[in-house]
Structures are given as C-alpha cells and as structure tokens.
Design a protein around this motif. Structure first.
Motif, mmCIF file in Angstrom:
data_model
loop_
_atom_site.group_PDB
_atom_site.id
_atom_site.type_symbol
_atom_site.label_atom_id
_atom_site.label_comp_id
_atom_site.label_asym_id
_atom_site.label_seq_id
_atom_site.Cartn_x
_atom_site.Cartn_y
_atom_site.Cartn_z
ATOM 1 N N GLU A 1 46.993 50.990 39.339
ATOM 2 C CA GLU A 1 46.854 49.541 39.184
ATOM 3 C C GLU A 1 45.530 49.188 38.496
ATOM 4 O O GLU A 1 45.476 48.312 37.636
ATOM 5 C CB GLU A 1 46.933 48.869 40.556
ATOM 6 C CG GLU A 1 46.871 47.355 40.495
ATOM 7 C CD GLU A 1 46.978 46.714 41.862
ATOM 8 O OE1 GLU A 1 46.930 45.472 41.950
ATOM 9 O OE2 GLU A 1 47.095 47.456 42.852
ATOM 10 N N ARG A 2 44.455 49.903 38.865
ATOM 11 C CA ARG A 2 43.161 49.642 38.237
ATOM 12 C C ARG A 2 43.181 50.007 36.756
ATOM 13 O O ARG A 2 42.621 49.293 35.911
ATOM 14 C CB ARG A 2 42.065 50.445 38.955
ATOM 15 C CG ARG A 2 41.751 49.934 40.350
ATOM 16 C CD ARG A 2 40.445 50.538 40.868
ATOM 17 N NE ARG A 2 40.529 51.981 41.017
ATOM 18 C CZ ARG A 2 40.918 52.589 42.131
ATOM 19 N NH1 ARG A 2 41.272 51.880 43.203
ATOM 20 N NH2 ARG A 2 40.950 53.905 42.203
ATOM 21 N N ASN B 1 45.854 50.033 34.780
ATOM 22 C CA ASN B 1 46.678 49.031 34.088
ATOM 23 C C ASN B 1 45.909 47.730 33.873
ATOM 24 O O ASN B 1 46.068 47.070 32.834
ATOM 25 C CB ASN B 1 47.946 48.757 34.892
ATOM 26 C CG ASN B 1 48.958 49.881 34.773
ATOM 27 O OD1 ASN B 1 49.054 50.534 33.738
ATOM 28 N ND2 ASN B 1 49.725 50.117 35.831
ATOM 29 N N ASN B 2 45.101 47.350 34.860
ATOM 30 C CA ASN B 2 44.302 46.128 34.700
ATOM 31 C C ASN B 2 43.240 46.291 33.618
ATOM 32 O O ASN B 2 42.910 45.339 32.899
ATOM 33 C CB ASN B 2 43.639 45.764 36.032
ATOM 34 C CG ASN B 2 44.640 45.275 37.056
ATOM 35 O OD1 ASN B 2 45.715 44.798 36.711
ATOM 36 N ND2 ASN B 2 44.295 45.414 38.332
ATOM 37 N N ARG C 1 44.810 46.382 29.701
ATOM 38 C CA ARG C 1 45.819 45.317 29.662
ATOM 39 C C ARG C 1 46.021 44.824 28.225
ATOM 40 O O ARG C 1 45.151 44.991 27.360
ATOM 41 C CB ARG C 1 45.408 44.156 30.557
ATOM 42 C CG ARG C 1 44.100 43.491 30.210
ATOM 43 C CD ARG C 1 43.769 42.435 31.266
ATOM 44 N NE ARG C 1 42.529 41.732 30.986
ATOM 45 C CZ ARG C 1 41.323 42.152 31.345
ATOM 46 N NH1 ARG C 1 41.203 43.307 31.986
ATOM 47 N NH2 ARG C 1 40.245 41.443 31.060
#
Length: 204
Positions: free
Chosen positions: A151-152, A154-155, A158
C-alpha cells in the motif's frame, strides 16, 4: 447411573501411547442429572485435552464393550483368577467393530488434513496442532505486513496527469506546486517498480 468405559483403538505409527475413545453410556435423561454430569466432566474439548482421548461418545442406552466385561471373574473365597471369557454378544461385537472402523476413518482423515495444512504452511508433518496454529498466525501477520508495504509503494508510485499523459509521480520526481518533473517523465503503465511488484504478487 452413567458409566465410563474405554475403547482402545489400533496404534498408529506416531502414537506414543495406545489411542482410545471414552464411551459414556446410560446417560441420565432428566435435565438435572444430565447437567450435573456435564458439570463434573466439563466441556468435550476440556475433557479430551485432560484425558488424551481421540473422542468422547455419549449414549442414553447401554453399550457393552466386550473387552471391558468383568463378569467372568470368580470370587468364591479362593484367590481370584480370571476364567475363560464368556462368548460376547454378537451385536456388541458388531457395535465395537463399527466404532473402531469409524474412529480409524476419522483418524485417517485428521492425518490427511494435518499433512495438507503442514505442506501448505511449509512446516514438518510431525508438528502438532499448536505448531500449525502458530505457523498460520505467523503467515497471517507476515501477509498483513506485506499488504501495508504494498500500500505504501502504491501511494508513492501513484499516477498523476502531466501534459496530457499519465505519469508515475515518484519515478518522474513530480513537483506538484510547479507541476514539473525533475526527471524524464515515466508513463504510469511503464513504472518499473509497480510492474515488478505486480509480477511478484502473481508469483505468490
């Protein structure tokens, strides 16, 4: 009054002592007697853990297990000695054989399930259920940590629209206030980090 009997089972390869099941027959049918006995014995899981039985079978009827018949002992004032066993009732023998067959099948299924789980978790097949539970908990924790890391990433990598193109924020060193890039723009679908991450997730 309820009776407690032991039904021995065939030993397995990894058994450190003869396996058995606890048979409780003549179970009280009235609620008071049933609740009293249940309090004395505890829950089925607690009882199995305390005595080491494979299972507990409870019956209202009388279940005669030929191996537990003590009526063949003579006590006529002389030293007690075991007489020749009386011929067991055919129905009792059949019931015992069915119980043994049922428990053998159940034990085989349990071994198969354990082998499947240990293979999936990558642990030794001889591990007990506590080890299997700990391995599964560790795997779940590891997956949770990995999911947060993904998730980190992907953030950080972005998508952002820049001059009519969708580029990767991190790979292009995008400067939001100035809406410029400090590095050559990298199209979002060409982001090497996300592509490598996607390949890794497919492999897992």
């Amino acid at each position: 009054m309820a009776r407690l009997q032991i039904l021995e089972l065939p030993e397995g390869v990894n058994d450190d002592r003869p396996p058995f099941i606890l048979v409780i027959d003549q179970m009280p049918t009235d609620e008071t007697g049933f609740d009293a006995l249940r309090r004395d014995l505890g829950t089925p899981d607690d009882l199995l853990e305390r005595i080491g039985a494979r299972a507990v079978l409870v019956f209202e009827d009388t279940i005669d297990i030929p191996a537990n018949d003590t009526s063949v002992y003579l006590r006529d004032g002389e030293a007690e000695e075991q007489a020749e066993p009386q011929r067991a009732d055919e129905r009792a023998i059949q019931a015992e054989e069915k119980l043994k067959a049922f428990m053998e099948k159940r034990y085989a299924i349990e071994l198969e399930r354990r082998a499947s789980l240990t293979d999936a978790l990558g642990v030794d097949r001889l591990r007990d259920w506590d080890d299997i539970h700990n391995a599964a908990s560790g795997l779940r924790k590891q997956r949770g940590t990995l999911a947060k890391a993904i998730e980190r990433v992907n953030n950080l990598h972005r998508p952002v629209e820049h001059r009519g193109q969708v580029i990767c924020w991190e790979c292009s060193d995008y400067d939001f206030p100035g809406q410029t890039t400090d590095s050559p723009p990298v199209l979002y679908d060409q982001c090497a980090t996300l592509r490598a991450l996607d390949d890794r997730q497919k492999q897992q």
